[in-house]
Design a protein around this motif. Structure first.
Motif, short mmCIF file in Angstrom:
data_model
loop_
_atom_site.label_atom_id
_atom_site.label_comp_id
_atom_site.label_asym_id
_atom_site.label_seq_id
_atom_site.Cartn_x
_atom_site.Cartn_y
_atom_site.Cartn_z
N ASN A 52 -8.93 -4.32 -4.62
CA ASN A 52 -8.23 -3.18 -4.01
C ASN A 52 -8.92 -2.75 -2.73
OD1 ASN A 52 -7.83 0.15 -4.09
ND2 ASN A 52 -6.02 -1.06 -4.57
N LEU A 53 -10.25 -2.75 -2.73
CA LEU A 53 -11.00 -2.37 -1.53
C LEU A 53 -10.72 -3.34 -0.39
CD1 LEU A 53 -13.18 -0.35 -0.50
CD2 LEU A 53 -14.89 -2.07 -1.17
N SER A 54 -10.73 -4.63 -0.70
CA SER A 54 -10.46 -5.64 0.33
C SER A 54 -9.04 -5.52 0.86
CB SER A 54 -10.71 -7.03 -0.25
OG SER A 54 -10.43 -8.02 0.71
N ASN A 55 -8.05 -5.36 -0.05
CA ASN A 55 -6.66 -5.24 0.38
C ASN A 55 -6.45 -4.04 1.28
OD1 ASN A 55 -5.81 -7.52 -0.97
ND2 ASN A 55 -5.22 -6.41 -2.83
N THR A 56 -7.14 -2.95 0.97
CA THR A 56 -7.00 -1.74 1.79
C THR A 56 -7.39 -2.00 3.24
OG1 THR A 56 -7.41 -0.30 -0.11
CG2 THR A 56 -7.75 0.65 2.08
N PHE A 57 -8.57 -2.57 3.43
CA PHE A 57 -9.08 -2.71 4.79
C PHE A 57 -8.47 -3.92 5.51
CE2 PHE A 57 -12.63 -0.28 2.78
CZ PHE A 57 -12.39 0.89 3.47
N ILE A 58 -8.05 -4.95 4.77
CA ILE A 58 -7.35 -6.06 5.42
C ILE A 58 -6.04 -5.56 6.02
CG2 ILE A 58 -6.03 -8.17 4.94
CD1 ILE A 58 -8.23 -9.02 3.06
N ASN A 59 -5.24 -4.86 5.21
CA ASN A 59 -3.95 -4.39 5.71
C ASN A 59 -4.10 -3.28 6.74
OD1 ASN A 59 -1.66 -5.75 4.02
ND2 ASN A 59 -3.25 -5.26 2.53
N GLN A 60 -5.16 -2.48 6.64
CA GLN A 60 -5.42 -1.49 7.67
C GLN A 60 -5.70 -2.18 9.01
OE1 GLN A 60 -9.26 0.54 7.77
NE2 GLN A 60 -8.18 2.50 7.88
N THR A 61 -6.51 -3.23 8.98
CA THR A 61 -6.82 -3.96 10.21
C THR A 61 -5.58 -4.64 10.79
OG1 THR A 61 -9.06 -4.36 9.38
CG2 THR A 61 -8.32 -5.70 11.23
N ILE A 62 -4.75 -5.21 9.92
CA ILE A 62 -3.53 -5.86 10.41
C ILE A 62 -2.60 -4.85 11.06
CG2 ILE A 62 -1.46 -7.11 9.68
CD1 ILE A 62 -3.13 -8.49 7.57
N LEU A 63 -2.49 -3.66 10.47
CA LEU A 63 -1.68 -2.60 11.10
C LEU A 63 -2.25 -2.21 12.46
CD1 LEU A 63 -0.78 -0.25 8.12
CD2 LEU A 63 0.77 -1.74 9.40
N GLN A 64 -3.58 -2.18 12.57
CA GLN A 64 -4.18 -1.87 13.87
C GLN A 64 -3.91 -2.97 14.88
OE1 GLN A 64 -8.28 -1.35 12.70
NE2 GLN A 64 -8.01 0.78 12.10
N ILE A 65 -3.96 -4.23 14.44
CA ILE A 65 -3.63 -5.34 15.33
C ILE A 65 -2.20 -5.21 15.84
CG2 ILE A 65 -3.28 -7.84 15.43
CD1 ILE A 65 -5.60 -8.14 13.46
N ARG A 66 -1.29 -4.84 14.95
CA ARG A 66 0.10 -4.70 15.35
C ARG A 66 0.35 -3.46 16.20
NH1 ARG A 66 4.01 -7.43 10.94
NH2 ARG A 66 2.71 -9.29 10.61
N ASN A 67 -0.66 -2.59 16.23
CA ASN A 67 -0.58 -1.44 17.12
C ASN A 67 -1.22 -1.74 18.46
OD1 ASN A 67 0.01 1.20 17.88
ND2 ASN A 67 -1.88 2.04 17.03
#
Length: 438
Positions: free
Chosen positions: A421-436
């Motif tokens: 869960n910890l890894s999924n949180t920060f992976i998807n957070q980073t991907i959202l930042q990349i898409r921003n």
């Protein structure tokens, strides 16, 4: 002594220069965008493709050439003419030979396009192709950045799993020692000791597997960062120490144009330009030309002789070309260009919808992980405390081994859920930042 100190200092400086320290995922992304070999090669390819623009513009500029021809006429043309034209008798004929066997010509030629609408369209097509190459590079950068985010967090995840597994192995070692002492005293049966020993061996194997996964993830990250296996890569960030994330509502998801969509838009524009070019093929082309030639004819190879003349030929003019019938080729090309445009527009629509669905899925996955993170963290901390308590009770004889094993298995499940869960949180957070665009 000083000499050895200098050698040591030199070796230290070489080692230090080969070490890369990455303190955050954003720093890793910056290094990837700057040093990744695939991105470097893609940028180099853009420079190569840019030369196509010069080639397209060249078709609209004057073209000049120098030329020389050396001909040997081994069979010269002969014509029969009435002999009376040459002072002979009427009714007789004489043979006239035209030209000499050896001919040397040298000259210059200039061509200038005056009207060539398809060639002008080619300039726009070349520019659009270069834009497509740039967009492809952005797509590649987006894909590599996303891959880097996943590999970076996978490395941190496996490193955290190693630390947890080491603690589990330490507890298993303690439990095994207690069981061995009890077995020697005849307090437990060999079956219980063997079960405890089996858990110890399984935990040790899990530790080795986690260490292997960490090495693989780190090596993959080195490859993405443009490093070699011999280079040192230090990940300074601790995954559990990163600040807690917050839920991202749909209203604040950035509407930044995805590079995949931009690429399809560029392809649609290219298809339009190609269709326009095919339509321009109906137009005639007009070009100006000029040619100047000096020619010498000899019966033997003695062109350096100044006593025999050279003949000059000069011509200038305009050439109009109009292909009013091409056997159906032009119609076929127009139909193909229209179909390609329709296909590109369909692919653009699909890509826009696909990227929206993908971004929404990432946002939902991230929000779910954020909501579950605190619960999983609390469950992980409780399970860690329960294992410690269960170990104390088992050591004091208040707990049977099966009771301890149940607590231990519950802790393993909680640990895995928390790390995932910890890894999924920060992976998807980073991907959202990349898409921003960050």
């Amino acid at each position: 002594m000083n000499r050895f100190a200098l050698i040591g200092l030199f070796l230290y400086s070489v080692t230090a220069s080969a070490q890369t320290v990455v303190s955050s995922v954003q720093e890793a992304l910056a290094l990837v965008r700057r040093n990744n070999p695939d991105l470097t090669n893609a940028r180099q390819n853009s420079l190569v493709q840019a030369q196509q623009q010069s080639a397209s513009r060249a078709a609209l500029l004057p073209q000049a050439r120098l030329f020389t021809n050396f001909d040997y006429n081994y069979a010269l043309p002969v014509q029969l003419v009435p002999a009376e034209f040459l002072g002979g008798k009427a009714g007789e004929f004489r043979t006239l030979q035209f030209g000499l066997p050896y001919v040397l010509a040298a000259g210059a030629e200039v061509n200038l396009p005056v009207i060539n609408r398809p060639a002008r369209a080619d300039v726009g097509i070349a520019s659009q192709n270069l834009q497509i190459v740039d967009n492809q590079n952005l797509v590649l950068q987006d894909e590599i950045s996303t891959q880097t985010a996943r590999v970076y967090h996978a490395a941190l995840l496996t490193r955290s799993a190693i630390a947890i597994t080491q603690r589990n192995l330490s507890a298993a070692d303690t439990l095994t020692q207690i069981a061995r002492d009890r077995l020697e005293k005849g307090l437990i049966e060999p079956l219980e000791y063997n079960r405890i020993r089996s858990v110890q061996l399984t935990t040790a194997d899990v530790l080795y597997q986690n260490e292997l996964a960490f090495v693989r993830n780190r090596n993959q990250l080195k490859l993405l960062l443009g490093l070699t296996l011999a280079d040192s890569l230090v990940l300074a960030e601790e995954l559990s120490a990163r600040p807690a994330a917050s839920v991202v509502p749909a209203s604040v998801v950035p509407q930044v144009e995805r590079p995949q969509v931009t690429l399809q838009q560029a392809r649609v524009e290219l298809a339009r330009l190609q269709l326009d070019r095919e339509r321009l093929q109906r137009w005639p082309t007009l070009s100006a030309y000029g040619r100047y030639t000096q020619q010498a004819q000899r019966s033997a190879i003695n062109f350096l002789s100044t006593s025999q003349p050279w003949f000059q030929i000069g011509v200038a003019g305009l050439q109009l070309n109009w292909q009013f019938y091409t056997g159906g080729l032009r119609t076929s090309n127009l139909t193909r260009a229209r179909l390609q445009l329709k296909l590109a527009e369909s692919q653009l629509t699909y890509e826009q919808n696909r990227q929206q669905v993908d971004t929404e899925d990432i946002r939902n996955t991230y929000n779910q992980a954020v909501r579950s993170l605190d619960l999983n963290r609390q469950n992980y901390e409780l399970s860690t405390q329960n294992v410690q308590i269960a170990l104390i009770k088992y050591r004091s004889g208040l707990f049977a081994y099966d009771q301890y094993l149940n607590v231990f298995n519950e802790a393993l499940t909680a640990q895995n859920r928390f790390l995932t869960n910890l890894s999924n949180t920060f992976i998807n957070q980073t991907i959202l930042q990349i898409r921003n665009g960050k």
